[in-house]
Design an enzyme around this catalytic site. Structure first.
Site, mmCIF file in Angstrom:
data_model
loop_
_atom_site.group_PDB
_atom_site.id
_atom_site.type_symbol
_atom_site.label_atom_id
_atom_site.label_comp_id
_atom_site.label_asym_id
_atom_site.label_seq_id
_atom_site.Cartn_x
_atom_site.Cartn_y
_atom_site.Cartn_z
ATOM 1 N N LYS A 24 0.846 -7.320 -11.247
ATOM 2 C CA LYS A 24 -0.350 -7.392 -10.498
ATOM 3 C C LYS A 24 -1.128 -6.024 -10.987
ATOM 4 O O LYS A 24 -2.359 -6.269 -11.106
ATOM 5 C CB LYS A 24 0.114 -7.105 -8.953
ATOM 6 C CG LYS A 24 -1.125 -6.502 -8.254
ATOM 7 C CD LYS A 24 -0.604 -6.037 -6.817
ATOM 8 C CE LYS A 24 -1.861 -5.720 -5.905
ATOM 9 N NZ LYS A 24 -2.197 -3.957 -6.286
ATOM 10 N N CYS A 118 -5.310 -1.082 0.062
ATOM 11 C CA CYS A 118 -4.393 -0.507 1.100
ATOM 12 C C CYS A 118 -4.847 0.893 1.683
ATOM 13 O O CYS A 118 -5.074 1.667 0.812
ATOM 14 C CB CYS A 118 -2.910 -0.584 0.551
ATOM 15 S SG CYS A 118 -2.438 -2.287 0.073
ATOM 16 N N ARG A 123 -7.475 8.688 -1.343
ATOM 17 C CA ARG A 123 -7.225 7.931 -2.731
ATOM 18 C C ARG A 123 -8.550 8.160 -3.266
ATOM 19 O O ARG A 123 -9.203 7.145 -3.510
ATOM 20 C CB ARG A 123 -6.829 6.601 -2.407
ATOM 21 C CG ARG A 123 -5.245 6.462 -1.892
ATOM 22 C CD ARG A 123 -5.050 4.914 -1.612
ATOM 23 N NE ARG A 123 -4.409 4.601 -3.034
ATOM 24 C CZ ARG A 123 -4.119 3.157 -3.360
ATOM 25 N NH1 ARG A 123 -4.286 2.095 -2.214
ATOM 26 N NH2 ARG A 123 -3.803 2.670 -4.290
ATOM 27 N N ILE A 125 -11.782 8.697 -6.126
ATOM 28 C CA ILE A 125 -11.900 8.088 -7.536
ATOM 29 C C ILE A 125 -12.861 9.302 -7.963
ATOM 30 O O ILE A 125 -13.458 9.006 -9.165
ATOM 31 C CB ILE A 125 -12.900 6.635 -7.380
ATOM 32 C CG1 ILE A 125 -14.054 6.901 -6.705
ATOM 33 C CG2 ILE A 125 -11.823 5.578 -6.756
ATOM 34 C CD1 ILE A 125 -14.816 5.583 -6.844
ATOM 35 N N ASP A 126 -12.342 10.375 -7.859
ATOM 36 C CA ASP A 126 -13.321 11.664 -8.421
ATOM 37 C C ASP A 126 -12.852 11.752 -9.934
ATOM 38 O O ASP A 126 -13.814 11.892 -10.831
ATOM 39 C CB ASP A 126 -12.991 12.873 -7.775
ATOM 40 C CG ASP A 126 -11.593 13.156 -7.617
ATOM 41 O OD1 ASP A 126 -10.637 12.276 -7.455
ATOM 42 O OD2 ASP A 126 -11.226 14.428 -7.867
ATOM 43 N N GLN A 127 -11.721 11.435 -10.119
ATOM 44 C CA GLN A 127 -11.293 11.527 -11.636
ATOM 45 C C GLN A 127 -12.080 10.554 -12.461
ATOM 46 O O GLN A 127 -12.504 10.520 -13.731
ATOM 47 C CB GLN A 127 -9.763 11.467 -11.963
ATOM 48 C CG GLN A 127 -9.119 12.424 -11.207
ATOM 49 C CD GLN A 127 -9.324 13.911 -11.908
ATOM 50 O OE1 GLN A 127 -9.389 14.138 -12.982
ATOM 51 N NE2 GLN A 127 -9.886 14.638 -10.984
#
EC number: 2.5.1.7
Length: 419
Positions: A24, A118, A123, A125-127
């Site tokens: 997945k 989920c 979580r 997404i700054d990187q």
């Protein structure tokens, strides 16, 4: 509103074989990556899950011809057109963020809804955004529902990730394949899925070195051609079925496995006292409870996978003393605990560590808060006395191909109902 539930009558002993699906976490990145190709791409071994169907639909929104037939996907990007991607599809799965890197690489701009998936606590997404900016992109985050990313030109850059992130590592790779010059990703994720995506991009003509190590180097190219590619087996699905077999299997064989990808779980099974026989691409497991109590701490690959801390939890109720599970990746990933308590589990969580004591589980109505929590509840239902009813099963179908049918074939008393 009617919804489907999974029902399980516990106590059955399982026997038989399961063929493990394609990964997945590879598929959800490789499908967006196909839009980087100039021409035709054929993917084989895809898992038959809802996330795959959603991503194929997003490709079609970009005027890409996409034909999904079982485990095979054929893509033709000849008439591709950039378009703003609708929020309702994007928000249904977190991996839609790979469309950002792929579209930035292909078009130098994208407008995309904010990703979902989920709910596992923070979580960010700054990187990813840090990487895109380093390559020359400007990010407009003024909207609460979408993000605009645009670059006049993508130039290679030296990027040091502040934390190891599979998503950021892959997304930066996707954007960098068409950048001018060399991009270096330091502190890169080493997961097999990162290597799989890099191998796919390389099969189309990308120049990528170091995937699987902490330093990845991408030399930009002018064009990527079409390709045929087979996705690797899913180590998390494999690990989940390993936990199922250890919980209630008499003689269960899992086929299409890369043993190296699950060796951390295999080692933990040795500590527990599970009978495991590894041969080439297959693993044979049977229940050998009661097990030894163990400590588990999730880490980035090759450490113990965070995606397996929930599925292994029901096994620990079958141990001869208290076990401890600490999730250092997602410290809030314990929403399954309250559901297990409904089933009579002796389990408590304090500051990111679960204390799990020997317990006899009984059937109950429980709710799958996320994909791997759903897998945990299925395993709990298989070993519980009586009937367990699992709600919110859409989360389970996001990551497991035909899990109800597979378990029926092994001898489980499991079925679905609409309520």
């Amino acid at each position: 509103m009617a919804q489907e539930v999974i029902k399980i009558r516990g106590g059955r002993t399982l026997n038989g074989e399961v063929n493990i699906s394609g990964a997945k976490n590879s598929a959800v990145a490789i499908i967006p990556a196909t839009l980087l190709a100039q021409g035709h791409v054929k993917l084989e071994g895809l898992p038959q899950i809802s996330d795959v169907k959603t991503l194929v639909s997003l490709l079609e929104d970009l005027n890409i011809k996409a034909s999904l037939n079982g485990m095979e996907l054929e893509v033709d990007t000849t008439e591709i057109q950039n378009a703003a991607l609708p929020n309702n599809k994007v928000e249904s799965l977190r991996a839609s963020y790979y469309m950002m890197g792929a579209m930035l690489g292909r078009f130098k701009k994208c407008v995309i809804g904010l990703p979902g998936g989920c709910p596992l606590g923070p979580r960010p997404i700054d990187q990813h955004i840090k990487g895109f900016k380093a390559l020359g992109a400007e990010i407009d985050e003024s909207s609460t529902t979408s993000m605009k990313i645009e670059a006049k030109e993508l130039k290679g850059a030296h990027i040091f990730l502040d934390m190891v992130s599979v998503g950021a590592t892959i997304n930066i790779m996707l954007a960098a394949v068409y950048a001018t010059g060399q991009t270096v990703i330091e502190n890169a994720a080493k997961e097999p899925e990162v290597v799989d995506v890099a191998n796919f991009l390389t099969s189309m003509g990308a120049n990528i070195k170091g995937a699987g190590t902490s330093t990845i180097k991408i030399n930009g190219v002018k064009e990527l051609h079409g390709s045929e590619y087979q996705v690797i087996p899913d180590r998390i699905e494999a690990g989940t079925y390993m936990c199922i077999a250890a919980a209630c299997g008499e003689n269960v064989i899992l086929n299409n496995i890369v043993p190296k990808h699950v060796e951390t779980l295999t080692a933990k099974f040795s500590e527990l006292g599970v009978n495991v026989d590894v041969r080439d691409e297959r693993i044979r497991i049977n229940n050998n409870a009661p097990y030894q109590f163990v400590d588990i701490k999730t880490l980035v690959y090759p450490g113990f996978a965070t995606d397996l801390q929930q599925p292994i939890t029901p096994l620990l109720f079958m141990a001869n003393g208290p076990s401890f599970v600490t999730d250092t990746i997602y410290p809030e990933r314990f929403k399954h605990v309250e559901e297990l308590k409904r089933m009579g589990a002796n389990i408590e969580v304090d500051e990111g560590t679960a204390t799990i004591k020997p317990s006899t589980l009984h059937g109950a109505e429980v709710y799958a808060s996320d994909l791997r929590a759903g897998a945990c509840l299925i395993i709990a239902g298989l070993i519980a006395e009586g009937v367990t009813t699992i709600y919110n099963v859409k989360h389970i179908y996001r990551g497991y191909t035909d899990i109800v049918e597979h378990l029926k074939a092994l001898g489980a008393d499991i079925w679905t109902e609409t309520v």
